[in-house]
Design a protein around this motif. Structure first.
Motif, mmCIF file in Angstrom:
data_model
loop_
_atom_site.group_PDB
_atom_site.id
_atom_site.type_symbol
_atom_site.label_atom_id
_atom_site.label_comp_id
_atom_site.label_asym_id
_atom_site.label_seq_id
_atom_site.Cartn_x
_atom_site.Cartn_y
_atom_site.Cartn_z
ATOM 1 N N ILE A 1 0.834 -1.205 0.000
ATOM 2 C CA ILE A 1 0.000 0.000 0.000
ATOM 3 C C ILE A 1 0.866 1.251 0.000
ATOM 4 C CG2 ILE A 1 -1.549 1.359 1.475
ATOM 5 C CD1 ILE A 1 -2.811 -1.406 2.221
ATOM 6 N N PHE B 1 2.287 1.940 -3.323
ATOM 7 C CA PHE B 1 1.255 2.415 -4.232
ATOM 8 C C PHE B 1 0.945 3.905 -3.969
ATOM 9 C CE2 PHE B 1 -3.270 3.277 -4.918
ATOM 10 C CZ PHE B 1 -3.412 2.966 -6.262
ATOM 11 N N THR B 2 0.736 4.211 -2.679
ATOM 12 C CA THR B 2 0.334 5.591 -2.357
ATOM 13 C C THR B 2 1.481 6.555 -2.615
ATOM 14 O OG1 THR B 2 0.883 5.129 -0.063
ATOM 15 C CG2 THR B 2 -1.452 4.990 -0.658
ATOM 16 N N CYS C 1 -3.352 7.011 -14.522
ATOM 17 C CA CYS C 1 -4.517 7.151 -13.661
ATOM 18 C C CYS C 1 -5.812 6.958 -14.452
ATOM 19 C CB CYS C 1 -4.510 8.514 -12.945
ATOM 20 S SG CYS C 1 -4.108 9.885 -14.025
ATOM 21 N N ASP D 1 -8.035 11.041 -0.750
ATOM 22 C CA ASP D 1 -8.045 9.821 0.095
ATOM 23 C C ASP D 1 -6.775 9.796 0.910
ATOM 24 O OD1 ASP D 1 -10.474 8.854 -0.702
ATOM 25 O OD2 ASP D 1 -9.657 7.473 -2.211
ATOM 26 N N PHE E 1 -5.632 4.273 2.088
ATOM 27 C CA PHE E 1 -5.771 3.464 0.885
ATOM 28 C C PHE E 1 -7.120 2.754 0.808
ATOM 29 C CE2 PHE E 1 -5.232 -0.637 -1.277
ATOM 30 C CZ PHE E 1 -4.754 -0.194 -2.499
ATOM 31 N N TYR F 1 -8.410 5.257 -6.032
ATOM 32 C CA TYR F 1 -7.690 6.008 -5.016
ATOM 33 C C TYR F 1 -7.615 7.467 -5.500
ATOM 34 C CZ TYR F 1 -3.908 7.466 -1.855
ATOM 35 O OH TYR F 1 -3.144 8.136 -0.924
ATOM 36 N N ASP G 1 -6.126 3.641 -10.099
ATOM 37 C CA ASP G 1 -6.796 2.326 -10.017
ATOM 38 C C ASP G 1 -6.129 1.475 -8.924
ATOM 39 O OD1 ASP G 1 -8.195 0.058 -10.379
ATOM 40 O OD2 ASP G 1 -7.588 -0.278 -12.487
ATOM 41 N N LYS G 2 -6.940 1.050 -7.927
ATOM 42 C CA LYS G 2 -6.361 0.247 -6.829
ATOM 43 C C LYS G 2 -6.311 -1.259 -7.178
ATOM 44 C CE LYS G 2 -9.059 1.610 -3.387
ATOM 45 N NZ LYS G 2 -9.537 1.752 -1.985
ATOM 46 N N GLN G 3 -7.085 -1.656 -8.257
ATOM 47 C CA GLN G 3 -7.252 -3.113 -8.507
ATOM 48 C C GLN G 3 -5.925 -3.880 -8.670
ATOM 49 O OE1 GLN G 3 -9.855 -4.630 -7.872
ATOM 50 N NE2 GLN G 3 -11.205 -2.843 -7.701
ATOM 51 N N THR H 1 -3.020 -3.332 -7.508
ATOM 52 C CA THR H 1 -2.328 -3.474 -6.221
ATOM 53 C C THR H 1 -3.047 -4.470 -5.320
ATOM 54 O OG1 THR H 1 -1.511 -1.216 -6.367
ATOM 55 C CG2 THR H 1 -1.552 -2.223 -4.181
ATOM 56 N N LEU H 2 -4.395 -4.346 -5.318
ATOM 57 C CA LEU H 2 -5.170 -5.291 -4.490
ATOM 58 C C LEU H 2 -4.942 -6.732 -4.968
ATOM 59 C CD1 LEU H 2 -8.550 -3.346 -3.990
ATOM 60 C CD2 LEU H 2 -6.834 -3.926 -2.255
#
Lengths: 132, 484
Positions: free
Chosen positions: B40, B43-44, B83, B112, B115, B123, B143-145, B147-148
Motif C-alpha cells: 500500500i 502504491f500511495t 490514472c 483519500d 488506501f 484512489y 486504479d487500486k485493482q 495493487t489489491l
C-alpha cells in the motif's frame, strides 16, 4: 588203639561219627561245643581231633587255633555243613576248594571235609591222619 | 487411534500440530500485515509522487494559461495509463481529460488519506495548485485493482508456503520419529525372540545413534547375563538329574547285591541244616549195610535209603547253585584299605547330609585273604546299619582300619546312633532277626556279614550302649607274603 575226639554241636553227627570210627577200632570221645572240646582235648589229647567249624560259643576255627597253639603236633580234621560258607564253593564229601583249605589250614587244620561224607571217606581221612 | 497417539510418531506429530495451530496463524497474519503495508505504501507514494510532479509542472509552466493545452496535458497522463481520470479545478471552473469522463463527485471526494477508504476501487488524490493569483486543485484517480490483486496473490503465496512448510515439517518429524523408533522396534523383536528361548538372538540395531547404540549394548550385556544364568541353571538341573539317575543305579545295584546275598544265605542256611541231618542218615545206613549179610531182607530197603540220601545231597548242591554268582570265586589277597575306601565312597553317596563320615584308615596296602566284592558288602552293610541308627538325629560315622596285633587286621565301624540293649546285641547275628518294622529289613544283613567274615577266617563282635552308639569290630587274618 588210636583215639579220636569229635567236637560238634549236633548230637546225631557226633554219635554217628563215634559209631563209624568206634566199629573200626578207634577210641572215640565227643564234646558238644568248642569250649568243652578244648578242655577235653587238654585233659586227654587224642591222636586225631575232628572239629565242626560252625558252633555256638566258640567257633571251630578258634578251637583249632587254640589246640594248634598248645599242641603243634596235633592232627586236626575240620568238618562243616558248608552251606553257611556259600561264597566258598561246595562239593559234598570232598575236601573243599583250595581257597577254603587255605583259610582253614591257616587256622591250623590238617584237612577239611564238608558234610555229608561217606563212611569210607571218613575212615580213610582219619586213618591217613593217624598214620602221618 | 489411541494406540497411534501413544506411539512416538503420534506424539511428535500431535505436538507439532498443537504448535502449528498457534504458530502458523501468527506467522500468516504477521507476514500478511507486512505485505499489505509495504504494497500500500509503495502504491500511495507512487500516486502522490506522480500527482506532485504533475502539480509542479503545471505550477511552473504555462499550460494552465490555455484550457485546450491543459486538457491535452491531462489526456497525456490518462493515456499513459497512470490514472483512471485527471481533472483540474481552477478559479471555480473544472477542466477534465477528454480521454475519460470526468466524474461529477471529484470535488466532493477530495483526497483519500487512507488506501482502503473508498469501496469503488479508486484512489483519489487532490493536490492544491498555486500560480500567480490563481488558486486551484489537481484531481487524479488511481486504479487500486492491480495493487489489491498483487496483495491477494502474495497472501496466496504466503498461505501456500506456510502449508508446504507445515506438511514438510510433519513429514520430517515422522521420518525422524521412525528413525528413532525403528531401532527400538528391532530391539523389541530381538528381546521377544530371547524371551521365547532363542538365546542366540543378538540385541543389536543398525542405528548409529549413540543413545540407541549404548542402550542396545547394555541390553545385550543383560541378555548375556540372563542367558548365562539360564544356562547355568539348566546345566545344574541336568547334573542333578544325572546324579539322581546314578544314585538310583547305585541303590538298585546295592539291592541286587543284597538280594543275591539273601538268596545265598537262605540257600546256605538250609544246606547247612540238611548236610548236618544227612551225616547221621548216611553214616548209620552205611553202618547197617556193612553189618548185615549180603542176602539180608533189609538190604534193599537200606540201599533205597542210601539212594534217597544221595539224592538229598544232590538237591542241597543244586540249592547252593543259587548263590553261585558269589560262589566258587577263589579267595585272593585283597587290599583292605582300598576296598574300604571304595565301599565308603559308595556308602557316602547314599548318606543323608546330617551324618559326618570320618575315615581313619591306617595300614594302606595291607592285605587279607578274601573276596573284594564280599568285603565290600560287609562294609556297606555295617555302614548302612550305622546310618540307620543315626538317621533321625544325625551323628558321626567313624570307620577305622588298623593292625590289632601281629598277623591280624581290624576294621572298626563306629556310630553315635541310638545303640542297642544287651538282649538285642546277643541276637543280631541270627538270621531273620531284625529290630526294624516289617518290610524295612530282612534281618539277614548281619548274618550275611557274619558268614562272610567267618568264611575269611575272621571274627566279628559288637559293643553298644543305648543312646550312645554302637561299634562293630571285624578281625581278619592278614594275608601272608606267600599269598601275595
Amino acid at each position: 588203639m588210636p583215639s579220636v575226639l569229635v567236637i560238634d554241636d549236633e548230637p546225631d553227627v557226633r554219635d554217628s561219627i563215634r559209631q563209624v570210627l568206634g566199629r573200626v577200632g578207634f577210641d572215640v570221645q565227643t564234646s558238644a561245643d568248642g569250649i568243652a572240646g578244648v578242655e577235653d582235648y587238654l585233659n586227654r589229647p587224642p591222636d586225631v581231633v575232628i572239629v565242626d567249624i560252625i558252633m555256638p560259643r566258640s567257633s571251630g576255627l578258634e578251637v583249632i587255633k587254640k589246640i594248634r597253639a598248645d599242641f603243634p603236633g596235633a592232627r586236626i580234621l575240620a568238618i562243616t555243613g558248608g552251606g553257611n560258607f556259600g561264597p566258598l564253593g561246595y562239593k559234598p564229601g570232598t575236601l573243599v576248594t583250595a581257597a577254603y583249605l587255605a583259610s582253614a589250614t591257616q587256622s591250623g587244620a590238617d584237612a577239611v571235609m564238608t558234610k555229608p561224607f561217606h563212611r569210607t571217606e571218613l575212615i580213610d581221612v582219619v586213618r591217613s591222619l593217624v598214620r602221618n | 487411534m489411541r494406540r497411534l497417539l501413544n506411539t512416538l510418531v503420534g506424539r511428535l506429530v500431535l505436538l507439532q500440530l498443537c504448535v502449528y495451530g498457534v504458530l502458523l496463524p501468527v506467522l500468516f497474519f504477521g507476514l500478511d500485515a507486512v505485505n499489505r503495508s509495504s504494497g500500500i505504501s509503495s502504491f500511495t507514494q507512487h500516486a502522490r509522487g506522480y500527482a506532485g510532479s504533475l502539480a509542479r509542472e503545471l505550477e511552473l509552466g504555462d499550460i494552465l494559461e490555455s484550457p485546450s493545452r491543459t486538457v491535452v496535458f491531462l489526456d497525456g497522463s490518462v493515456e499513459a495509463r497512470e490514472c483512471l481520470y485527471a481533472a483540474i479545478e481552477l478559479n471555480g471552473r473544472v477542466l477534465g481529460s477528454s480521454a475519460t469522463e470526468t466524474p461529477g463527485w471529484v470535488q466532493q471526494r477530495g483526497d483519500d488519506l487512507q488506501f482502503g477508504k473508498s469501496a469503488d476501487g479508486v484512489y483519489a488524490v487532490a493536490i492544491p495548485l498555486r500560480r500567480e493569483s490563481a488558486v486551484g486543485t489537481l484531481y487524479l484517480g488511481f486504479d487500486k485493482q492491480p495493487t489489491l490483486a498483487q496483495l491477494r496473490l502474495v497472501r496466496q503465496r504466503i498461505i501456500e508456503a506456510l502449508g508446504v512448510y507445515g506438511v514438510a515439517s510433519i513429514l520430517v518429524t515422522v521420518f525422524v520419529a521412525r528413525l528413532i523408533s525403528h531401532p527400538l522396534n528391532q530391539l523389541q523383536l530381538a528381546s521377544r525372540r530371547v524371551a521365547k528361548g532363542d538365546s542366540t538372538a543378538q540385541l543389536g540395531t543398525d542405528s548409529t545413534m549413540v543413545e540407541i547404540v549404548e542402550l542396545s549394548r547394555d541390553l545385550d550385556n543383560m541378555r548375556g547375563e540372563l542367558v548365562g544364568t539360564a544356562e547355568r541353571l539348566r546345566s545344574e538341573m541336568l547334573q542333578r538329574r544325572v546324579e539322581q539317575a546314578e544314585r538310583a543305579k547305585l541303590e538298585s545295584h546295592l539291592r541286587h547285591e543284597q538280594r543275591l546275598a539273601t538268596v545265598g544265605t537262605l540257600a546256605g542256611g538250609v544246606a547247612h541244616e540238611f548236610n548236618n541231618i544227612l551225616v547221621p542218615m548216611i553214616l548209620y545206613t552205611e553202618e547197617a549195610l556193612d553189618e548185615i549179610s549180603a542176602d539180608h531182607a533189609a538190604r534193599p530197603h537200606l540201599e533205597r535209603v542210601m539212594k534217597a540220601s544221595n539224592r538229598a545231597s544232590q538237591v542241597v548242591t543244586k540249592l547252593l547253585a543259587f548263590s553261585r554268582p558269589m560262589a566258587e570265586r577263589p579267595f585272593e589277597p585283597v587290599d583292605l584299605v582300598k576296598v574300604t575306601n571304595e565301599a565308603l565312597d559308595l556308602s557316602q553317596a547314599l548318606m543323608p547330609p546330617n551324618i559326618e563320615l570320618i575315615r581313619n584308615l591306617a595300614m594302606p596296602g595291607a592285605k587279607v585273604l578274601g573276596d573284594a566284592t564280599l568285603l565290600n558288602q560287609v562294609i556297606l552293610n555295617l555302614c548302612s546299619n550305622a546310618v540307620q541308627a543315626m538317621r533321625d538325629r544325625g551323628g558321626i560315622l567313624t570307620v577305622s582300619v588298623g593292625s590289632l596285633h601281629e598277623g591280624t587286621l581290624e576294621l572298626r565301624v563306629q556310630d553315635t546312633g541310638i545303640g542297642m540293649s544287651a538282649d538285642i546285641q546277643e541276637r543280631i547275628f541270627e538270621p531273620f532277626f531284625t529290630t526294624r518294622e516289617v518290610g524295612q529289613g530282612t534281618g539277614l544283613g548281619l548274618s550275611i556279614v557274619h558268614g562272610i567274615v567267618a568264611s575269611m577266617g575272621g571274627a566279628i563282635s559288637v559293643n553298644s550302649e543305648p543312646g550312645v552308639g554302637s561299634e562293630f569290630r571285624v578281625e581278619l587274618p592278614q594275608a601272608s607274603a606267600a599269598h601275595a
